[in-house]
Design a protein around this motif. Structure first.
Motif, PDB file in Angstrom:
ATOM      1  N   GLU A 133       0.827  -1.209   0.000  1.00  0.00           N
ATOM      2  CA  GLU A 133       0.000   0.000   0.000  1.00  0.00           C
ATOM      3  C   GLU A 133       0.862   1.260   0.000  1.00  0.00           C
ATOM      4  O   GLU A 133       0.498   2.271  -0.612  1.00  0.00           O
ATOM      5  N   GLU A 191      -9.438  13.372  -8.629  1.00  0.00           N
ATOM      6  CA  GLU A 191      -9.596  11.928  -8.418  1.00  0.00           C
ATOM      7  C   GLU A 191      -8.384  11.328  -7.711  1.00  0.00           C
ATOM      8  O   GLU A 191      -8.508  10.518  -6.793  1.00  0.00           O
ATOM      9  N   ARG A 230      -6.265  12.918  -5.791  1.00  0.00           N
ATOM     10  CA  ARG A 230      -6.216  13.390  -4.410  1.00  0.00           C
ATOM     11  C   ARG A 230      -7.155  12.558  -3.516  1.00  0.00           C
ATOM     12  O   ARG A 230      -6.817  12.242  -2.365  1.00  0.00           O
ATOM     13  N   LYS A 231      -8.322  12.236  -4.066  1.00  0.00           N
ATOM     14  CA  LYS A 231      -9.261  11.403  -3.302  1.00  0.00           C
ATOM     15  C   LYS A 231      -8.660  10.015  -3.040  1.00  0.00           C
ATOM     16  O   LYS A 231      -8.779   9.472  -1.948  1.00  0.00           O
ATOM     17  N   GLU A 232      -8.014   9.439  -4.055  1.00  0.00           N
ATOM     18  CA  GLU A 232      -7.379   8.129  -3.909  1.00  0.00           C
ATOM     19  C   GLU A 232      -6.250   8.190  -2.874  1.00  0.00           C
ATOM     20  O   GLU A 232      -6.071   7.266  -2.087  1.00  0.00           O
ATOM     21  N   GLN A 278      -6.054  10.273  -0.353  1.00  0.00           N
ATOM     22  CA  GLN A 278      -6.657  10.384   0.975  1.00  0.00           C
ATOM     23  C   GLN A 278      -7.105   9.009   1.506  1.00  0.00           C
ATOM     24  O   GLN A 278      -6.868   8.674   2.672  1.00  0.00           O
ATOM     25  N   LYS A 279      -7.749   8.237   0.616  1.00  0.00           N
ATOM     26  CA  LYS A 279      -8.186   6.894   1.001  1.00  0.00           C
ATOM     27  C   LYS A 279      -6.977   6.023   1.370  1.00  0.00           C
ATOM     28  O   LYS A 279      -6.997   5.292   2.353  1.00  0.00           O
ATOM     29  N   GLU A 280      -5.943   6.129   0.536  1.00  0.00           N
ATOM     30  CA  GLU A 280      -4.751   5.311   0.739  1.00  0.00           C
ATOM     31  C   GLU A 280      -4.039   5.702   2.042  1.00  0.00           C
ATOM     32  O   GLU A 280      -3.572   4.830   2.790  1.00  0.00           O
ATOM     33  N   GLU A 281      -3.964   6.987   2.311  1.00  0.00           N
ATOM     34  CA  GLU A 281      -3.311   7.445   3.545  1.00  0.00           C
ATOM     35  C   GLU A 281      -4.092   6.988   4.782  1.00  0.00           C
ATOM     36  O   GLU A 281      -3.486   6.610   5.796  1.00  0.00           O
ATOM     37  N   LYS A 282      -5.423   7.021   4.676  1.00  0.00           N
ATOM     38  CA  LYS A 282      -6.250   6.541   5.788  1.00  0.00           C
ATOM     39  C   LYS A 282      -6.047   5.043   6.006  1.00  0.00           C
ATOM     40  O   LYS A 282      -5.898   4.574   7.147  1.00  0.00           O
ATOM     41  N   LEU A 283      -6.025   4.287   4.901  1.00  0.00           N
ATOM     42  CA  LEU A 283      -5.816   2.837   4.985  1.00  0.00           C
ATOM     43  C   LEU A 283      -4.451   2.514   5.575  1.00  0.00           C
ATOM     44  O   LEU A 283      -4.319   1.638   6.439  1.00  0.00           O
ATOM     45  N   GLU A 310      -4.394   3.085   9.289  1.00  0.00           N
ATOM     46  CA  GLU A 310      -5.072   1.989   9.995  1.00  0.00           C
ATOM     47  C   GLU A 310      -4.192   0.738  10.035  1.00  0.00           C
ATOM     48  O   GLU A 310      -4.113   0.051  11.061  1.00  0.00           O
TER      49      GLU A 310
END
Length: 285
Positions: free
Chosen positions: A58, A108, A110-112, A114-119, A122
């Motif tokens: 990731e 798009e 930037r959204k990806e 953000q999702k990746e950084e959150k994942l 976690e």
């Protein structure tokens, strides 16, 4: 050595052997309690390695997205700079479309990201938890191992003391008798049982009257032909249960080798034994 004295020593030896084999059995079980923790520890480590591999994947994905974002930003910025040099409406439309598409692509990405950084955050927390679990389990295993080693040493000392008593009690008794007795105790925990009337209290089988009489005379060590335990005689209030000599026949053909065979050939607690077993030793019902 008189038979009575031998039986007395065997009675004491029975307690010593039973305790010795009980402790040996506990020693065999002790490592099993640790093996469960070791298996858990190995599983935790395996899961951590798998999680860490996913985490690295990731992170590489995030790095690639950031590189794509940088390209999208450059493309948008190039389009915005190009606005100063356009001369026709057609050029403006084309450049405006390019800028809009670049902005959309950038959004798009930037959204990806953000999702990746959150994942990744976690996953990082999960890895920390897994690492803490591994460390606490390792600590527990080490403590248990230390305690186990100490317990085993204590058991070894007890066994050593019991073996001294065993050697003392075995002195003067025929070696073959001792070996047979040890095997019986290891299997049944009780190797010395009483004959009441003409019934073995160990396996509850009816013995031929003459053989029961031989036990009663207490002139030699005798083994039950069914359960192989050593027999002593115990008087009962109702001796009418006792068979007469004529009814029972004789045990003249029964020697010590017939009384005990290898463990797998021994007959234990078989209350349904038919008369053919007695005939095989030369007796009628």
């Amino acid at each position: 050595m008189q038979t009575t004295e031998i039986l007395g020593k065997l009675k004491d030896l029975q307690e010593v052997l039973a305790e010795k084999y009980r402790i040996e059995a506990k020693m065999e079980e002790l490592p099993k309690s640790l093996s469960g923790s070791l298996e858990s520890l190995e599983q935790f480590k395996k899961e951590y390695i798998e999680k860490n591999a996913e985490f690295e994947t990731e992170k590489e994905k995030l790095t690639a997205l950031k590189a794509d974002l940088a390209e999208a930003e450059k493309e948008r910025e190039a389009g915005e700079k190009g606005m100063d040099n356009i001369s026709t409406h057609r050029e403006y439309e084309l450049l405006d479309k390019q800028i809009t598409e670049a902005q959309e692509h950038e959004t798009e990405i930037r959204k990806e990201i953000q999702k990746e950084e959150k994942l990744i955050a976690e996953m990082e927390d999960s890895l920390k938890d897994s690492l803490q679990l591994i460390q606490s389990t390792e600590s527990e295993v080490n403590e248990n191992k230390s305690s186990l080693d100490s317990e085993i040493e204590s058991y070894k000392k007890e066994i050593s003391e019991l073996e001294v008593k065993e050697a003392d009690l075995s002195e003067g008794i025929d070696g073959e008798t001792i070996i047979k007795f040890q095997r019986i105790i290891k299997r049944n925990k009780e190797g010395l049982v009483a004959v009441r009337g003409n019934v073995c209290s160990g396996c509850h089988m009816i013995l031929p009257a003459q053989f029961a009489n031989e036990v009663r005379k207490n002139e030699k060590i005798l083994f039950c032909p069914y359960c192989s335990r050593i027999l002593t005689y115990e008087e009962t209030e109702d001796e009418s249960e006792y068979y007469s000599m004529d009814e029972a026949g004789s045990l003249s053909d029964l020697d010590d080798e017939d009384l005990i065979e290898d463990d797998e050939d021994l007959i234990e607690d078989d209350e349904d034994q038919d008369s053919s077993d007695m005939k095989s030793m030369g007796y009628d019902e």
